[in-house]
Design a protein around this motif. Structure first.
Motif, PDB file in Angstrom:
ATOM      1  N   ILE A  46       0.747  -1.253  -0.113  1.00  0.00           N
ATOM      2  CA  ILE A  46      -0.240   0.035  -0.081  1.00  0.00           C
ATOM      3  C   ILE A  46       0.873   1.284   0.049  1.00  0.00           C
ATOM      4  CG2 ILE A  46      -1.735   1.400   1.527  1.00  0.00           C
ATOM      5  CD1 ILE A  46      -2.908  -1.450   2.294  1.00  0.00           C
ATOM      6  N   VAL A  47       2.043   1.328   0.757  1.00  0.00           N
ATOM      7  CA  VAL A  47       2.778   2.553   0.758  1.00  0.00           C
ATOM      8  C   VAL A  47       3.577   2.629  -0.500  1.00  0.00           C
ATOM      9  CG1 VAL A  47       5.161   2.963   1.694  1.00  0.00           C
ATOM     10  CG2 VAL A  47       3.367   1.915   3.496  1.00  0.00           C
ATOM     11  N   LEU A  48       3.895   1.412  -1.203  1.00  0.00           N
ATOM     12  CA  LEU A  48       4.766   1.627  -2.346  1.00  0.00           C
ATOM     13  C   LEU A  48       3.672   2.173  -3.321  1.00  0.00           C
ATOM     14  CD1 LEU A  48       7.010   0.780  -4.410  1.00  0.00           C
ATOM     15  CD2 LEU A  48       5.768  -1.294  -4.658  1.00  0.00           C
ATOM     16  N   LEU A  49       2.430   1.882  -3.590  1.00  0.00           N
ATOM     17  CA  LEU A  49       1.278   2.322  -4.347  1.00  0.00           C
ATOM     18  C   LEU A  49       0.942   3.713  -4.160  1.00  0.00           C
ATOM     19  CD1 LEU A  49      -1.012  -1.084  -4.672  1.00  0.00           C
ATOM     20  CD2 LEU A  49       0.932  -0.161  -6.405  1.00  0.00           C
ATOM     21  N   SER A  50       0.946   4.106  -2.874  1.00  0.00           N
ATOM     22  CA  SER A  50       0.583   5.440  -2.823  1.00  0.00           C
ATOM     23  C   SER A  50       1.582   6.435  -2.854  1.00  0.00           C
ATOM     24  CB  SER A  50      -0.288   5.536  -1.267  1.00  0.00           C
ATOM     25  OG  SER A  50       0.821   5.176  -0.405  1.00  0.00           O
ATOM     26  N   GLU A  51       2.869   5.978  -2.728  1.00  0.00           N
ATOM     27  CA  GLU A  51       3.968   6.943  -3.146  1.00  0.00           C
ATOM     28  C   GLU A  51       3.821   7.644  -4.465  1.00  0.00           C
ATOM     29  OE1 GLU A  51       7.687   5.085  -4.308  1.00  0.00           O
ATOM     30  OE2 GLU A  51       8.888   6.737  -3.824  1.00  0.00           O
ATOM     31  N   THR A  52       4.214   8.942  -4.382  1.00  0.00           N
ATOM     32  CA  THR A  52       4.295   9.849  -5.495  1.00  0.00           C
ATOM     33  C   THR A  52       5.729   9.769  -6.196  1.00  0.00           C
ATOM     34  OG1 THR A  52       4.611  11.984  -4.209  1.00  0.00           O
ATOM     35  CG2 THR A  52       2.344  11.338  -4.787  1.00  0.00           C
ATOM     36  N   GLN A  53       5.595   9.627  -7.287  1.00  0.00           N
ATOM     37  CA  GLN A  53       6.825   9.758  -8.164  1.00  0.00           C
ATOM     38  C   GLN A  53       6.740  10.486  -9.486  1.00  0.00           C
ATOM     39  OE1 GLN A  53      10.045   8.533  -8.132  1.00  0.00           O
ATOM     40  NE2 GLN A  53      10.071   7.531  -6.064  1.00  0.00           N
ATOM     41  N   LYS A 108       2.985  11.706  -9.901  1.00  0.00           N
ATOM     42  CA  LYS A 108       1.613  11.087  -9.810  1.00  0.00           C
ATOM     43  C   LYS A 108       1.973   9.771  -8.937  1.00  0.00           C
ATOM     44  CE  LYS A 108       0.333  11.067 -14.889  1.00  0.00           C
ATOM     45  NZ  LYS A 108       0.128  10.022 -15.854  1.00  0.00           N
ATOM     46  N   PRO A 109       0.705   9.320  -8.344  1.00  0.00           N
ATOM     47  CA  PRO A 109       0.948   8.186  -7.446  1.00  0.00           C
ATOM     48  C   PRO A 109       1.443   6.977  -8.250  1.00  0.00           C
ATOM     49  CG  PRO A 109      -1.283   9.123  -7.354  1.00  0.00           C
ATOM     50  CD  PRO A 109      -0.607   9.952  -8.398  1.00  0.00           C
ATOM     51  N   VAL A 110       2.343   6.059  -7.596  1.00  0.00           N
ATOM     52  CA  VAL A 110       2.881   4.898  -8.144  1.00  0.00           C
ATOM     53  C   VAL A 110       1.840   3.942  -8.776  1.00  0.00           C
ATOM     54  CG1 VAL A 110       4.142   2.978  -7.927  1.00  0.00           C
ATOM     55  CG2 VAL A 110       5.004   5.150  -6.856  1.00  0.00           C
ATOM     56  N   ILE A 111       0.614   4.070  -8.120  1.00  0.00           N
ATOM     57  CA  ILE A 111      -0.427   2.997  -8.664  1.00  0.00           C
ATOM     58  C   ILE A 111      -0.947   3.597 -10.079  1.00  0.00           C
ATOM     59  CG2 ILE A 111      -2.233   4.592  -7.439  1.00  0.00           C
ATOM     60  CD1 ILE A 111      -3.549   1.709  -7.032  1.00  0.00           C
ATOM     61  N   GLU A 112      -0.868   4.765 -10.497  1.00  0.00           N
ATOM     62  CA  GLU A 112      -1.237   5.342 -11.717  1.00  0.00           C
ATOM     63  C   GLU A 112      -0.332   5.125 -12.704  1.00  0.00           C
ATOM     64  OE1 GLU A 112      -2.644   9.272 -12.008  1.00  0.00           O
ATOM     65  OE2 GLU A 112      -3.842   8.932 -10.214  1.00  0.00           O
ATOM     66  N   LEU A 134      11.820  -0.614  -3.091  1.00  0.00           N
ATOM     67  CA  LEU A 134      11.670  -1.860  -2.312  1.00  0.00           C
ATOM     68  C   LEU A 134      12.795  -2.092  -1.412  1.00  0.00           C
ATOM     69  CD1 LEU A 134       9.635  -3.792  -5.036  1.00  0.00           C
ATOM     70  CD2 LEU A 134       8.741  -3.024  -2.988  1.00  0.00           C
ATOM     71  N   ASN A 135      13.938  -1.829  -1.973  1.00  0.00           N
ATOM     72  CA  ASN A 135      15.266  -1.866  -1.237  1.00  0.00           C
ATOM     73  C   ASN A 135      15.195  -1.164  -0.064  1.00  0.00           C
ATOM     74  OD1 ASN A 135      16.512  -3.757  -2.668  1.00  0.00           O
ATOM     75  ND2 ASN A 135      17.568  -2.119  -4.005  1.00  0.00           N
ATOM     76  N   ASN A 156       5.648  10.244   0.595  1.00  0.00           N
ATOM     77  CA  ASN A 156       7.099   9.452   0.461  1.00  0.00           C
ATOM     78  C   ASN A 156       6.969   7.966   1.222  1.00  0.00           C
ATOM     79  OD1 ASN A 156       8.500  11.461  -1.004  1.00  0.00           O
ATOM     80  ND2 ASN A 156       9.581  11.803   0.654  1.00  0.00           N
ATOM     81  N   ILE A 157       7.933   7.092   1.190  1.00  0.00           N
ATOM     82  CA  ILE A 157       7.773   5.918   1.858  1.00  0.00           C
ATOM     83  C   ILE A 157       8.672   6.247   3.182  1.00  0.00           C
ATOM     84  CG2 ILE A 157       7.301   4.261  -0.045  1.00  0.00           C
ATOM     85  CD1 ILE A 157      10.245   3.687  -0.350  1.00  0.00           C
ATOM     86  N   GLY A 158       7.899   5.527   4.156  1.00  0.00           N
ATOM     87  CA  GLY A 158       8.826   5.512   5.454  1.00  0.00           C
ATOM     88  C   GLY A 158       8.537   4.422   6.440  1.00  0.00           C
ATOM     89  N   MET A 159       9.196   4.443   7.304  1.00  0.00           N
ATOM     90  CA  MET A 159       9.265   3.340   8.414  1.00  0.00           C
ATOM     91  C   MET A 159       9.117   3.831   9.651  1.00  0.00           C
ATOM     92  SD  MET A 159       9.600   0.254   8.054  1.00  0.00           S
ATOM     93  CE  MET A 159      10.453  -0.311   6.450  1.00  0.00           C
ATOM     94  N   LEU A 160       8.013   3.213  10.527  1.00  0.00           N
ATOM     95  CA  LEU A 160       7.744   3.561  11.749  1.00  0.00           C
ATOM     96  C   LEU A 160       8.485   2.381  12.632  1.00  0.00           C
ATOM     97  CD1 LEU A 160       6.198   4.615  14.238  1.00  0.00           C
ATOM     98  CD2 LEU A 160       4.469   3.161  13.496  1.00  0.00           C
ATOM     99  N   SER A 161       9.482   2.775  13.551  1.00  0.00           N
ATOM    100  CA  SER A 161      10.065   1.714  14.275  1.00  0.00           C
ATOM    101  C   SER A 161       9.593   1.870  15.660  1.00  0.00           C
ATOM    102  CB  SER A 161      11.626   1.857  14.212  1.00  0.00           C
ATOM    103  OG  SER A 161      12.210   2.013  12.929  1.00  0.00           O
TER     104      SER A 161
END
Lengths: 144, 166
Positions: free
Chosen positions: A51-58, A67-71, A92-93, B152-157
């Protein structure tokens, strides 16, 4: 002498049955609880990562808009001119650090290496834009 | 006749030793098992607490983005993260785990910016005991939502520390 051997054998068997019979239910129960907690956490974590990956903007490489990654994935699946998706490996890394993951969009797969079969697999359908023939595209994330 | 009597005594003595040995073995076996199970159950309990805290923080409207109708799980609003220290007592009041210490760190994995609250305990030695805080850490993927709409992608620890006196 035969009687003594019988007593020894009886003693050993009795001790083992009583010992393991008392300890085993506790160990088994705790192992089950622990496995359950771990599986729930893994499933929730991989699902949330997707979900985090798909909602991220790039930035879309074709239109240069944010745009969101899902688009972007939707466009990748539905249009002939494929947008650049190399950022997905990097994202993902960051999310999985040194853990195993494998993300599949159609025939393209992004991955950190071989994942074991028992790892969590999350499959989602996403809406495809401008495509009357096929309305949904499948994406899959395998992770640990 | 006399030899037969000696043989019976030897058998009885061996049996007595065997029964005493078995009893001692059984007692130690159970005591060892008890401590081993207690330790494993405690570890499991602490992991559960860390997971529960992570789930709680990724859904609380003190941190999470809300559009007025829906609280978006796992989407942390950056404007709510900037004054975390002020909210610390409010968040901590909602948590009733009195026997553990906990601290949290939220990291934007793309910019490396981070926000944290709570504080890690330092192990120390008193006159009689060594006080050790054993940490259990769990990570939860989250989205960081900026005011301009960027995500942005983040992490909650979540780190849970358990007090042990040795």
């Amino acid at each position: 002498m035969k009687g003594l051997i019988d007593i020894i054998i009886f003693g050993v068997v009795f001790t083992l049955i009583l010992g393991f019979g008392t300890i085993f239910p506790y160990v088994e129960l705790n192992t089950v609880f622990r496995a359950q907690t771990t599986i729930e956490y893994k499933y929730s974590s991989v699902s949330q990562a997707l979900i985090v990956l798909l909602s991220e903007t790039q930035q879309d490489s074709q239109t240069a808009t944010i745009k969101p990654v899902i688009e972007i994935i939707g466009e990748y699946l539905s249009s002939d001119s494929k947008p650049d998706m190399s950022f997905i490996n990097n994202d993902l890394n960051l999310l999985f650090k040194n853990k195993c993951y494998r993300f599949s969009v159609s025939s393209q797969t992004f991955g950190s290496g071989l994942c074991k079969e028992e790892n969590v697999t999350i499959t989602k359908n996403i809406v495809l834009p401008y495509n009357k023939q096929k309305l949904l595209g499948e994406i899959k994330l395998v992770g640990e | 006749m006399k030899n037969k009597g000696i043989a019976y005594s030897v058998v009885n003595a061996i049996m007595a030793f065997l029964i005493i040995g078995m009893t001692i073995f059984l007692i130690f076996f159970h005591i060892g098992g008890y401590f081993s199970i207690k330790e494993t159950v405690q570890q499991n309990e602490n992991e559960r607490k860390a997971i529960a805290l992570g789930e709680l923080l990724s859904t609380t409207d003190l941190l999470v983005y809300s559009d007025g109708y829906t609280v978006h799980k796992g989407v942390l609003a950056v404007e709510k993260l900037t004054n975390l220290q002020d909210k610390q007592s409010k968040i901590f009041d909602a948590i009733n785990f009195t026997d553990i210490n906990y601290y949290f760190k939220i990291t934007d994995l793309e910019t490396d910016e981070s926000w944290s609250f709570g504080s890690p305990q330092v192990s120390r030695t008193t006159q009689l005991l060594r006080i050790v805080y054993t940490p259990y850490k769990k990570d939860f993927p989250v989205s960081i939502k900026y005011t301009d709409g960027k995500m942005n992608i983040g992490m909650l620890s979540v780190t849970v520390e358990v007090l042990t006196a040795i």
